[in-house]
Structures are given as C-alpha cells and as structure tokens.
Design an enzyme around this catalytic site. Structure first.
Site, PDB file in Angstrom:
ATOM      1  N   GLU A  35       0.875  -1.162   0.000  1.00  8.93           N
ATOM      2  CA  GLU A  35       0.000   0.000   0.000  1.00  8.93           C
ATOM      3  C   GLU A  35       0.920   1.221   0.000  1.00  8.93           C
ATOM      4  O   GLU A  35       1.793   1.328   0.865  1.00  8.93           O
ATOM      5  CB  GLU A  35      -0.877  -0.001   1.263  1.00  8.93           C
ATOM      6  CG  GLU A  35      -1.880   1.117   1.248  1.00  8.93           C
ATOM      7  CD  GLU A  35      -2.705   1.213   2.519  1.00  8.93           C
ATOM      8  OE1 GLU A  35      -2.609   0.312   3.381  1.00  8.93           O
ATOM      9  OE2 GLU A  35      -3.430   2.210   2.646  1.00  8.93           O
ATOM     10  N   ARG A 260       5.189 -12.338   9.931  1.00  6.38           N
ATOM     11  CA  ARG A 260       5.903 -11.140   9.534  1.00  6.38           C
ATOM     12  C   ARG A 260       7.227 -11.045  10.287  1.00  6.38           C
ATOM     13  O   ARG A 260       7.404 -11.623  11.350  1.00  6.38           O
ATOM     14  CB  ARG A 260       5.073  -9.885   9.730  1.00  6.38           C
ATOM     15  CG  ARG A 260       4.603  -9.585  11.120  1.00  6.38           C
ATOM     16  CD  ARG A 260       3.950  -8.192  11.191  1.00  6.38           C
ATOM     17  NE  ARG A 260       2.966  -7.957  10.159  1.00  6.38           N
ATOM     18  CZ  ARG A 260       2.904  -6.826   9.430  1.00  6.38           C
ATOM     19  NH1 ARG A 260       3.744  -5.843   9.631  1.00  6.38           N
ATOM     20  NH2 ARG A 260       1.978  -6.671   8.521  1.00  6.38           N
ATOM     21  N   LYS A 270       4.608   0.957   9.083  1.00 14.04           N
ATOM     22  CA  LYS A 270       4.697   2.231   8.382  1.00 14.04           C
ATOM     23  C   LYS A 270       4.018   3.347   9.164  1.00 14.04           C
ATOM     24  O   LYS A 270       4.461   4.493   9.150  1.00 14.04           O
ATOM     25  CB  LYS A 270       4.046   2.110   7.002  1.00 14.04           C
ATOM     26  CG  LYS A 270       4.950   1.464   5.970  1.00 14.04           C
ATOM     27  CD  LYS A 270       4.249   1.384   4.624  1.00 14.04           C
ATOM     28  CE  LYS A 270       3.331   0.193   4.581  1.00 14.04           C
ATOM     29  NZ  LYS A 270       2.597   0.039   3.330  1.00 14.04           N
TER      30      LYS A 270
END
Ligand code: ATP
Ligand code: MG
Length: 560
Positions: A35, A260, A270
């Site tokens: 994204e 992750r 982020k």
C-alpha cells in the site's frame, strides 16, 4: 562461499504440491502488493525476497502491485520510493507494474454482480452502529434493519452511491454473509464506503472506495496470481477472501500466510515510522537509523546482504522477533567480501616523527585481503600523521598493547614507531613525539623483533577532512511496543546518532561517490552519505567490525 541450500519452507512445499497436482497448469505467479502509504521497511524486504524469489526459482512471474484503494493516506511520493526500493533490492517485475485502482471499474461491476445475486446490500447504518451490531467472539451479531432490502432497491441505491447522491459515510455496501458466523470478518463485512477524496491515480473520478478485503482477492484474481502470500494477521480473513471469489465464481488464487518479520530495537509498521518522521524524531524516511530500505541504503547496507538475511531468516508460521545483530552480521559478512579497505581516523591525535625527513613517500596497501583481485593502492606517508586518540594511553592498563610512552607499535603498511614524548595543552594530550625505524618499511623488522599491535593512521597534510556519523540502536529496549503501555516514542535512544566533525581520512576516499561502501580498517564499514557536497565529505558508519551477533550466539549456548 555458495549459500547452503536452505531446506524447503512450507510455502515452497505447497507450491511443489500444486505443481504436482497441476492445480494452476504449472504456473507460479506471485505478487508484492504494497500500500503506498509510506516507505518500505526490512519487513517488506522479506516479503519482496520471498515473492520475487519464488517466481525466480520456479520460472514464474512476480507482479509489483500498488494496493492503492485508500485515497486518504496514499501518495505519489510513496509510489516512487517503492519502485526505487524494489529495484535496488535487485528485483524486476518487467512489464507487470499494476495499480489496484486501475481495477476500480471491474471491481464495481463485480460488486453489482453480487448485489444482483442477492449477496450484497446497501446499509444506512453508521460505522459505529455497524461495529456495535457486529457482536463479539462470544456474542452473535445483529442483523441490520436494512439487510432485507430488495435486489432492485439495493442496485438502485448502490448506483446512486457511485453517482455521488449521498454524503460521505451515510451508506455502505455490505456483503450478505452471516451475522452469526464465528469468524467476525464474515459478519456482513463492508465492501464499499462513500468518501470524497482525491485519489493519487484516479483523481476525483470516484466517491466510493472498495475496502481492503473486498479488493485484494479481486486484484489477485484479475492478475491470475497463483499463490497470494501475505502475513499471518490475514489468516482469519482467508474465509472472506475465498467467499468473495466463490460468490462471484471467478478465478481463485490460493492465499497463504507467513509470519511477519520483527526486529529488535526498532519498530516496523509504516504507521509508526510515519510518526517518527512527522514528529521530527528522525531526519526523514531515509534516516540511516530507520529500518526502512531507503534508510538502510543510505546507511550503506548492501542489497545482497539484505537478500542473504531474508533467505537465512526463512519463513515460518509463528511470529517471532529476529535479533538486529543478525541483520548486521549478514551485512558485515557481505561487505567483508566486497568493500575496499581504507584508513581513516575518527578522533585524530597528531603524531610527529622526529627522525623522519621533510620529504614524503608512498607505501603500498592492500585494497581487500579477502579479494586479491581488488589490487592495491599507494598511500602517502610523511613526518606528521594522525592516529586515533584512543590508540594511545599515558597510563596504559595491563592489557593495553597499543601506543604508550616508550612503547613501539606498527603503523599499518608503514613502519614501527616508538613514542618518545607527549605534548599536552590544558592537561590534554595534543601531540605525540615519536621516532621511526627506517629498517621496518612495510611494517616488518628485519631483526625479527615483534610489536604487540598495529594501528591505523593518515598523513596529516594529505588527509581529507570528513564529518562522520555514527549510529546506534534507535530504541533503548528490545521491543519498544511491548513495554506495558509506555509510549514507544519515549523509548528512543538519545545516543542513536553521534556526529564527529573533525575526522581525517586517506585521500583515496575522495574518489568515492555518494553511497559507495568501504571499510576503514579497525573501525567498521562506512559509506559516503548523500549530504556530501564538493567541499564537505559526510560519511556514515554502516556497522562496526565487532561481531555482536557471535557474542549473542555464544551467550545463548550451542545451537542444536
Ligand atoms: P505496515 O504495517 O508496515 O504498514 P503492511 O502489511 O500494512 O505493513 P503493506 O504495504 O500492506 O504493508 O505490505 C505489503 C506486503 O508486505 C504485504 O504482503 C505484507 O504482508 C508484507 N509485509 C509487511 N510488513 C511485513 C513484515 N514485517 N514482514 C514480512 N512481510 C511484511
Ligand atoms: Mg497496511
């Protein structure tokens, strides 16, 4: 040394099985779907290496796809940075660079299909009401009073939503699944919301935007992805991913989840990195202290070192946290093979060699002892030199073998010198008066006498001035997000950046361009910072030479 073949991870086992059963006619097609709401970090690097790596290994394809369905947080700057970072890591999507927003028309058509099948409805409840009626893990949800609108009414309302007839937030399109489903994601999830926001790609064309869960599977389906690899938090979204594709009856990729990457002494999301940037707690997204790919590039990490790291940490089904020191270890190992060696002095102490003539000479130095092919260079040597302040001690403790009054050491590649006298100003040592033994040229005594240490140096009149930035851990604790409610921003390490303004480095460094990497002997790996201007050389220390990972390993005992 060739990398030992890692044993097959569970994702590659799934792919092997799918190839054996011909599930996708022998195709392997993955994607990396960021994204564009921030810069990429080392966690993304893991995903990039995995997706592009699998495509390479199986002779398949990997798309770069911007998952740009949320206009509020997405920007063109992020798109460009992501393109730069994926390329820099060494991967190539060829002509397959896609934007989810390019599928908005197709997604809309699919949504109408679901409405026509009686599988989606327009709801007038507010977001808060929807959340409240969703129920909990222990309580079933409650049906919306608008759930049983007719297909015609839903179709008409949905078209009017798209046409901009309703204010933001006043209506949504929801999937009609099951308000009693044990998986909360299946309780009539929202597919579209009304939002008047300018999109970086589609401008003001749309006032309704698709939600992630609705959009993502469609993007994969449209691109004919075979294996849609994502992180574990999407595991309980998979039933919904499957439900949408089955309800539409369209091409259906396989979603696979893996853990992750988390790294000690930093934060990775982020959203959190953006706060550090926006609050001025670091100097932008490419601050070398950040775990962003752009920060690591600027710090001097090599793409191949990062790829090796990604390969070695492997993929797993359980979340864990990887030691930051292990990343450094991989980088150091890579740079050891490739980085030329120079000499530089971070905290200079003047040395005058009293019996050396006023003339100069050059000495031979090896560019990389690990790689004879990198050749050698000539370094100027003269009567006045700089050495490192902490390579001299007036009162040396027992295990200090470097320079002291009356003691002889080797100057790397040059001569043996002996310290004869110390010049002080305000109680501080400002100069050493030394003598050299001309017979020790090259650093060896013909009479076979030994010295206990070798120190680095630069010739004073030839040295280049440099500013050197030393980096330490960004946070003071291993896991800044697991500190019993303490705000992670209060856990920043005040010593994460140390700037040395008076460094002296050998003249060859002048030929380096921004981002060139090298080793300063005994001090670590460094690179030229992008702040460098013709008159002002700025260097970053990438890592020290000391292997702190090895220490952590031996403290933990032998590995099975
Ligand atoms: P963040 O929380 O940092 O914003 P994200 O998952 O929201 O991460 P995306 O841009 O959606 O970021 O991620 C693109 C791809 O990278 C996704 O497939 C995601 O699963 C993967 N990814 C993101 N963070 C990690 C991580 N820490 N380790 C491995 N893969 C990751
Ligand atoms: Mg995200």
């Amino acid at each position: 040394m060739a990398e030992p073949q890692a044993s097959k991870d569970f994702i590659r086992e799934i792919i092997d099985a799918d190839l054996a059963s011909n599930k996708y006619q022998g195709r392997v097609h993955t994607r990396f779907p960021p994204e564009p709401n921030g810069y990429l970090h080392i966690g993304h690097a893991k995903s990039i290496c995995l997706n592009f790596g699998i495509a390479e290994q199986y002779n398949g394809k990997c798309n770069l796809r911007f998952d740009d369905t949320n206009p509020a947080k997405e920007e063109e700057e992020y798109v460009q940075s992501i393109i730069t970072d994926v390329k820099w890591l060494g991967f190539d999507w060829q002509d397959r660079l896609f934007y989810a927003s390019d599928y908005f028309d197709q997604m809309y058509t699919y949504a109408e299909d679901l409405v026509k099948k009686g599988k989606a409805y327009v709801d007038d409840l507010t977001a808060d009401q929807i959340a409240e009626l969703r129920g909990t893990l222990t309580n079933p949800g409650t049906k919306s009073p608008y759930r049983d609108r007719s297909i015609d009414e839903n179709l008409s309302l949905f078209r009017r939503m798209k046409a901009g007839e309703f204010p933001d937030g006043s209506k949504v399109l929801r999937a009609k699944i099951d308000m009693n489903h044990p998986n909360l994601n299946m309780r009539d999830p929202v597919m579209y919301r009304i939002l008047r926001a300018t999109h970086h790609n589609t401008g003001d064309k749309w006032c309704i935007y698709p939600m992630y869960d609705w959009a993502h599977g469609l993007e994969d389906s449209i691109e004919h992805i075979t294996h849609s690899i994502c992180t574990l938090e999407f595991e309980n979204h998979r039933p919904l991913y499957d439900w949408f594709l089955d309800a539409l009856g369209v091409y259906h990729p396989q979603q696979i989840e893996f853990a992750r990457l988390n790294l000690t002494f930093t934060v990775m999301s982020k959203r959190l990195l953006l706060q550090l940037v926006n609050d001025g707690l670091v100097k932008g997204w490419d601050d070398p202290r950040l775990p962003t790919i752009s920060g690591m590039r600027r710090r001097g990490y090599s793409p191949s070192g990062i790829r090796t790291f990604a390969k070695r940490i492997g993929v797993a089904k359980v979340n864990s946290i990887v030691d930051f020191e292990f990343l450094e270890y991989c980088i150091r190992e890579d740079l050891n093979k490739t980085a030329p060696r120079y000499m530089g002095v971070l905290r200079p102490l003047k040395v005058t060699i009293e019996n050396y003539p006023e003339t100069k000479e050059e000495v031979d130095a090896v560019n990389n002892p690990e790689d004879p092919g990198m050749g050698s260079r000539r370094i100027p040597f003269s009567k006045t030199l700089y050495i490192e302040q902490d390579d001299f001690m007036e009162q040396p403790p027992p295990k200090f073998y470097r320079l002291a009054l009356g003691r002889e050491v080797r100057l790397r590649y040059a001569y043996f010198i002996t310290c004869r006298d110390v010049v002080k100003r305000d109680g501080k040592v400002v100069e050493l008066r030394c003598t050299y033994d001309p017979a020790t040229k090259g650093g060896y005594a013909p009479d076979g006498r030994k010295v206990k240490s070798t120190i680095h140096w630069v010739s004073a009149s030839d040295a280049v001035d440099a500013e050197v930035r030393l980096y330490n851990k960004l946070f003071t604790v291993r896991d800044p997000l697991d500190q019993k409610g303490a705000d992670y921003k209060t856990l920043l390490n005040p010593q994460s950046l140390e700037i040395l303004q008076q460094c002296k480095v050998e003249p060859a460094v002048k030929t380096c361009k921004p981002l060139d990497r090298f080793q300063f002997e005994r001090l670590g790996y460094f690179c030229v910072d992008t702040d460098t201007t013709p008159g002002h050389l700025v260097l970053n220390r990438t890592t020290e030479l000391r292997d702190t990972w090895g220490k952590i390993q031996s403290a933990a005992g032998p590995k099975p």
